[in-house]
Motif scaffolding. Structure first.
Motif, PDB file in Angstrom:
ATOM      1  N   PRO A  97      -3.131  48.170  46.750  1.00  0.00           N
ATOM      2  CA  PRO A  97      -4.268  48.457  45.869  1.00  0.00           C
ATOM      3  C   PRO A  97      -3.983  48.160  44.394  1.00  0.00           C
ATOM      4  CG  PRO A  97      -3.206  50.493  46.520  1.00  0.00           C
ATOM      5  CD  PRO A  97      -2.521  49.382  47.284  1.00  0.00           C
ATOM      6  N   LEU A  98      -5.044  47.746  43.708  1.00  0.00           N
ATOM      7  CA  LEU A  98      -4.994  47.569  42.260  1.00  0.00           C
ATOM      8  C   LEU A  98      -5.182  48.923  41.573  1.00  0.00           C
ATOM      9  CD1 LEU A  98      -4.974  45.616  39.823  1.00  0.00           C
ATOM     10  CD2 LEU A  98      -7.449  45.391  40.107  1.00  0.00           C
ATOM     11  N   PHE A  99      -6.104  49.746  42.124  1.00  0.00           N
ATOM     12  CA  PHE A  99      -6.406  51.066  41.580  1.00  0.00           C
ATOM     13  C   PHE A  99      -5.940  52.144  42.553  1.00  0.00           C
ATOM     14  CE2 PHE A  99      -9.664  48.361  39.617  1.00  0.00           C
ATOM     15  CZ  PHE A  99      -9.530  48.715  38.280  1.00  0.00           C
ATOM     16  N   THR A 100      -5.527  53.279  42.035  1.00  0.00           N
ATOM     17  CA  THR A 100      -5.166  54.408  42.890  1.00  0.00           C
ATOM     18  C   THR A 100      -6.434  54.961  43.546  1.00  0.00           C
ATOM     19  OG1 THR A 100      -5.477  56.097  41.187  1.00  0.00           O
ATOM     20  CG2 THR A 100      -3.278  55.039  41.323  1.00  0.00           C
TER      21      THR A 100
ATOM     22  N   ARG B 245     -10.208  54.932  41.959  1.00  0.00           N
ATOM     23  CA  ARG B 245     -11.353  54.365  42.682  1.00  0.00           C
ATOM     24  C   ARG B 245     -12.462  55.395  42.830  1.00  0.00           C
ATOM     25  NH1 ARG B 245      -8.580  52.212  47.809  1.00  0.00           N
ATOM     26  NH2 ARG B 245      -6.711  53.119  46.959  1.00  0.00           N
ATOM     27  N   GLU B 246     -12.087  56.644  43.092  1.00  0.00           N
ATOM     28  CA  GLU B 246     -13.084  57.725  43.144  1.00  0.00           C
ATOM     29  C   GLU B 246     -13.823  57.837  41.817  1.00  0.00           C
ATOM     30  OE1 GLU B 246     -12.592  61.732  45.049  1.00  0.00           O
ATOM     31  OE2 GLU B 246     -10.535  60.984  45.233  1.00  0.00           O
ATOM     32  N   GLU B 247     -13.073  57.820  40.730  1.00  0.00           N
ATOM     33  CA  GLU B 247     -13.681  57.939  39.401  1.00  0.00           C
ATOM     34  C   GLU B 247     -14.610  56.769  39.106  1.00  0.00           C
ATOM     35  OE1 GLU B 247     -10.361  58.472  36.722  1.00  0.00           O
ATOM     36  OE2 GLU B 247      -9.881  60.434  37.573  1.00  0.00           O
TER      37      GLU B 247
ATOM     38  N   VAL C 144     -19.202  61.118  46.517  1.00  0.00           N
ATOM     39  CA  VAL C 144     -18.011  60.277  46.586  1.00  0.00           C
ATOM     40  C   VAL C 144     -16.820  61.144  46.967  1.00  0.00           C
ATOM     41  CG1 VAL C 144     -16.442  58.777  45.288  1.00  0.00           C
ATOM     42  CG2 VAL C 144     -18.916  58.654  44.871  1.00  0.00           C
ATOM     43  N   VAL C 145     -16.102  60.711  47.995  1.00  0.00           N
ATOM     44  CA  VAL C 145     -14.922  61.439  48.464  1.00  0.00           C
ATOM     45  C   VAL C 145     -13.821  60.438  48.807  1.00  0.00           C
ATOM     46  CG1 VAL C 145     -16.323  63.306  49.443  1.00  0.00           C
ATOM     47  CG2 VAL C 145     -15.594  61.430  50.907  1.00  0.00           C
TER      48      VAL C 145
ATOM     49  N   VAL D  94     -19.034  42.902  38.846  1.00  0.00           N
ATOM     50  CA  VAL D  94     -18.673  44.314  38.926  1.00  0.00           C
ATOM     51  C   VAL D  94     -19.479  45.072  37.886  1.00  0.00           C
ATOM     52  CG1 VAL D  94     -16.319  43.869  39.779  1.00  0.00           C
ATOM     53  CG2 VAL D  94     -16.719  44.102  37.328  1.00  0.00           C
ATOM     54  N   PRO D  95     -19.701  46.365  38.109  1.00  0.00           N
ATOM     55  CA  PRO D  95     -20.376  47.149  37.080  1.00  0.00           C
ATOM     56  C   PRO D  95     -19.588  47.103  35.768  1.00  0.00           C
ATOM     57  CG  PRO D  95     -20.271  48.370  39.139  1.00  0.00           C
ATOM     58  CD  PRO D  95     -19.396  47.154  39.307  1.00  0.00           C
ATOM     59  N   ALA D  96     -20.298  47.195  34.647  1.00  0.00           N
ATOM     60  CA  ALA D  96     -19.659  47.129  33.322  1.00  0.00           C
ATOM     61  C   ALA D  96     -18.528  48.144  33.191  1.00  0.00           C
ATOM     62  CB  ALA D  96     -20.708  47.338  32.229  1.00  0.00           C
ATOM     63  N   TYR D  97     -18.731  49.336  33.742  1.00  0.00           N
ATOM     64  CA  TYR D  97     -17.704  50.385  33.652  1.00  0.00           C
ATOM     65  C   TYR D  97     -16.416  49.947  34.358  1.00  0.00           C
ATOM     66  CZ  TYR D  97     -15.532  54.984  33.905  1.00  0.00           C
ATOM     67  OH  TYR D  97     -14.662  56.040  33.787  1.00  0.00           O
ATOM     68  N   VAL D  98     -16.546  49.256  35.471  1.00  0.00           N
ATOM     69  CA  VAL D  98     -15.369  48.777  36.206  1.00  0.00           C
ATOM     70  C   VAL D  98     -14.686  47.663  35.417  1.00  0.00           C
ATOM     71  CG1 VAL D  98     -14.592  47.618  38.327  1.00  0.00           C
ATOM     72  CG2 VAL D  98     -16.331  49.423  38.435  1.00  0.00           C
ATOM     73  N   GLU D  99     -15.481  46.792  34.836  1.00  0.00           N
ATOM     74  CA  GLU D  99     -14.931  45.687  34.054  1.00  0.00           C
ATOM     75  C   GLU D  99     -14.085  46.183  32.889  1.00  0.00           C
ATOM     76  OE1 GLU D  99     -16.382  41.421  32.186  1.00  0.00           O
ATOM     77  OE2 GLU D  99     -17.871  42.823  32.968  1.00  0.00           O
ATOM     78  N   LYS D 100     -14.490  47.284  32.264  1.00  0.00           N
ATOM     79  CA  LYS D 100     -13.752  47.866  31.145  1.00  0.00           C
ATOM     80  C   LYS D 100     -12.394  48.409  31.578  1.00  0.00           C
ATOM     81  CE  LYS D 100     -17.904  49.360  28.746  1.00  0.00           C
ATOM     82  NZ  LYS D 100     -18.715  50.521  28.394  1.00  0.00           N
TER      83      LYS D 100
END
Length: 152
Positions: free
Chosen positions: A43-46, A50-52, A66-67, A145-151
């Protein structure tokens, strides 16, 4: 109450995933987006990250929870009252893989139905794997990807 689960590694969540969540949420009273660790992927993200990311990018969908979970999907679904698994499909290759998984799920838990939603053509080329590769080399992620993910 009709409860559905949309499981995946979501590493990272893409606009294609969001499309499936929005459309899938209309089929159920409650949609659980269930993040799991795929042992075949690095994984790139924990899981927590990913939950966040999912919490932030799905907050506009009123009936989403989300779980994260570990273990068997059928056991998690039954324990949480879910009777529908929602899976997104991009291409024929996705269908072959998901069809086998759906048949296996039906064998181990006959009460659970799998529903396939075809991705919007706007997102049919997007995969988390492709996004990770682009991100690693500094590629542009506009509209994928959503802007929040891109950041992040």
């Amino acid at each position: 109450m009709r409860i559905g689960i949309c499981p995946g590694s979501f590493d990272p969540v893409t606009n294609g995933h969001i499309d499936i969540f929005e459309r899938g949420s209309k089929l159920v009273d409650k949609l659980i987006i269930a993040v799991f660790e795929n042992p075949t992927k690095k994984p790139l993200f924990t899981m927590k990250e990913r939950e966040e990311l999912l919490l932030e990018t799905t907050k506009h969908i009123h009936n989403v929870e989300v779980v994260s979970f570990q273990g068997l999907l059928n056991e998690y679904a039954i324990a949480h009252g879910a009777t529908i698994i929602i899976r997104g499909l991009r291409a024929l290759s996705d269908f072959e893989y998901e069809f086998q998984r759906a048949l296996l799920m039906k064998k181990v838990e006959p009460k659970i139905e799998t529903v396939f939603i075809m991705t919007s053509t706007n997102y049919s080329y997007i995969s988390s794997t492709g996004i990770r590769e682009l991100a690693c080399f500094g590629g542009k992620l506009d509209g994928m990807v959503p802007a929040y993910v891109e950041k992040n």
